[in-house]
Design a protein around this motif. Sequence first.
Motif, PDB file in Angstrom:
ATOM      1  N   LYS B 312      -2.780 -16.366   4.003  1.00  0.00           N
ATOM      2  CA  LYS B 312      -1.418 -15.457   4.555  1.00  0.00           C
ATOM      3  C   LYS B 312      -0.978 -16.090   5.975  1.00  0.00           C
ATOM      4  O   LYS B 312       0.200 -16.442   6.092  1.00  0.00           O
ATOM      5  CB  LYS B 312      -2.120 -14.243   4.918  1.00  0.00           C
ATOM      6  N   PRO B 323       2.433  -8.296   0.035  1.00  0.00           N
ATOM      7  CA  PRO B 323       1.072  -7.543   0.427  1.00  0.00           C
ATOM      8  C   PRO B 323       0.156  -7.434  -0.956  1.00  0.00           C
ATOM      9  O   PRO B 323       0.741  -7.476  -1.861  1.00  0.00           O
ATOM     10  CB  PRO B 323       1.632  -6.068   0.763  1.00  0.00           C
ATOM     11  N   TRP B 419       3.051  -1.974   9.573  1.00  0.00           N
ATOM     12  CA  TRP B 419       3.450  -3.139   8.711  1.00  0.00           C
ATOM     13  C   TRP B 419       2.462  -4.291   8.986  1.00  0.00           C
ATOM     14  O   TRP B 419       2.098  -5.040   7.879  1.00  0.00           O
ATOM     15  CB  TRP B 419       4.827  -3.401   9.263  1.00  0.00           C
ATOM     16  N   GLN B 423       0.807  -6.479   6.002  1.00  0.00           N
ATOM     17  CA  GLN B 423       1.337  -7.744   5.738  1.00  0.00           C
ATOM     18  C   GLN B 423       0.122  -8.742   6.077  1.00  0.00           C
ATOM     19  O   GLN B 423       0.087  -9.921   5.508  1.00  0.00           O
ATOM     20  CB  GLN B 423       2.293  -8.232   6.433  1.00  0.00           C
TER      21      GLN B 423
END
Lengths: 167, 444
Positions: B312, B323, B419, B423
């Motif tokens: 990531k 995600p 968020w 993420q």
Amino acid sequence: MTTINLNGRQQQVDADPATPLLYVLRDDLQLNGAKFGCGLGQCGACTVMVGGQAVLSCLTPLSVVGERPVKTIEGLGTIDKPGALQSAFIAEQAAQCGYCIPGMIMRAQALLERKPSPTDAEIRQHMALNLCRCGTHMRILRAVRRAADSLQAGAAKPETSNGQRSI
Amino acid sequence: MRRRRLAAELFLPLLAVLLLIGCASGLPLDPVAAPSRPTFAREQVRQGELLAAVGNCGSCHTLRDGPPFAGGVPLRTPFGTIYGTNITPEPETGIGLWSEAAFRRAMREGVSRDGHLLYPAFPYNHFTHLSDGDISALYAFVMTRDPVHRAAPENRLVFPLGFRPLLAGWNMLYLRPGPLAPQESQSAEWNRGAYLVHGAAHCAACHSPRDGLGGEKPDAFLAGGDAEGWHATALNQQSPSPVPWTVDALAAYLRTGIVPDHAMTAGPMEDVVHNLSRADPADVRAIATFVAATMGAPTPERQSRETAARAKAAQPALATVSPAATASASTAQPDAATLGLGASVYESGCASCHDIGRELSSNTALRLPLAVALHLPDPRNLIHIIRRGILPPDGEPGRWMPPFEGTLTDEQLAALVTWLRRQGTDAPAWPDVIRTVKETGIAP
């Protein structure tokens, strides 16, 4: 179109919601008081007030402002009728190049609105985020002290030294 | 004749002066009591100073901008507020009248010189493990500080904890007095680290969970706890760090507060690092050695977490990370409006430093999938860091993140946190982030 509450007036802005508030103020509204310093929230030159608190306008997108009132240095006073902090900065001659001063004054304004008689230590701690490359920090601290004292003394408008108009 | 007169003229004034001097030097003066500052060997004081840095003594006993070790620091606990006391050698408000035996008893048994029981906010349940020599050195150190006359404010504790004799029961449950035996199967450095972690550094005081009576749970050593409204991360095998810690990384982190691919120090740990920066580097490395051993070699689960986090983090922008679908179906999924708001806040407020390609201007801001704050059981640390930023201690350069208090409303902050968790990690969403945001708000 976005509407923001700016210095007590509703202001229409035609800008992408992701635009930093600083760019909106300077580029769209020609309010050039707040300065672009680093663009990374490290210097404080862009400080304005949003919802009563000092914020770094370079890191504040237009979209997060919402209905919270925005106050910039243009909202504190004019050359003819400077606000308490502006008068105090003039009296203490607390500027050299002056680039950081609008941010300094707006951060101090947020403090005095919340806490009208701060201690010297509280002023130092509160102002720590804003940098002055000329090294005028000691005069800046004195100016904030002077403004706080003059507001406490009930003087709506503190005297300027020798009636100078040195903006 | 003239010569004799000259001699007399010279001699007589000289005699007068000598007489005056003789009288003046013979005048009796009132005696004063000798100052009773004990003297210690310089090396012993230095040993105590280094140990006090490991023990983070100043964090509770020195007010910000206050005189060193003069007390007055409020420590907020679930049981009320306790103030760090004045431990300067001042007779009335400090410990100037304490013998070394009294100091030793306080460290080992939590009993004050006058016999009253001390609250375990003073971690005597850890200091009890210190060696005699180290306690003597700490005594030498504190007794050679500048005496300051300053009484600590009264503690404000919930009823009935103001009644100190109750602490005898706590001590029966949780105090195991005396030094711990070294483990011969382990290296000298590991044993030194264990000695410091269990004793002076009292890591478990924050990093172990506590039970309802405020005692550290013995079967959950360094399994993660609480410190002044922050989550103190687990330092055992449950370490939440996406990148497994090494001895080198831990030692660097403990001495400087910042190390690549790991979070910067924030919150109460800042003080700890500030103090450890002045401790003996060999001791800090010993602590790192012991903690790394306690975390153990990375399990396959932790290794896969690192792989995922690094993947990531390698994405150019956090917004482009898709995600994982592994988030537990039992937890409430964040709604699209919240996620959209969080993404837009990140894009305009955070990405300018935290996305890839910003290293030169942002002084190597951390890729957020590697930030431990995103991987914790609750979002408090992340919320605190976004609100307060990370500011270097007075006089120190370096680590920096601007505070966003005031910039973001509670709803915007909650959306950003929600968020970021989605993420940046594969972990399930934190429940009710907005409530935590409101509960942890900074009083204006």
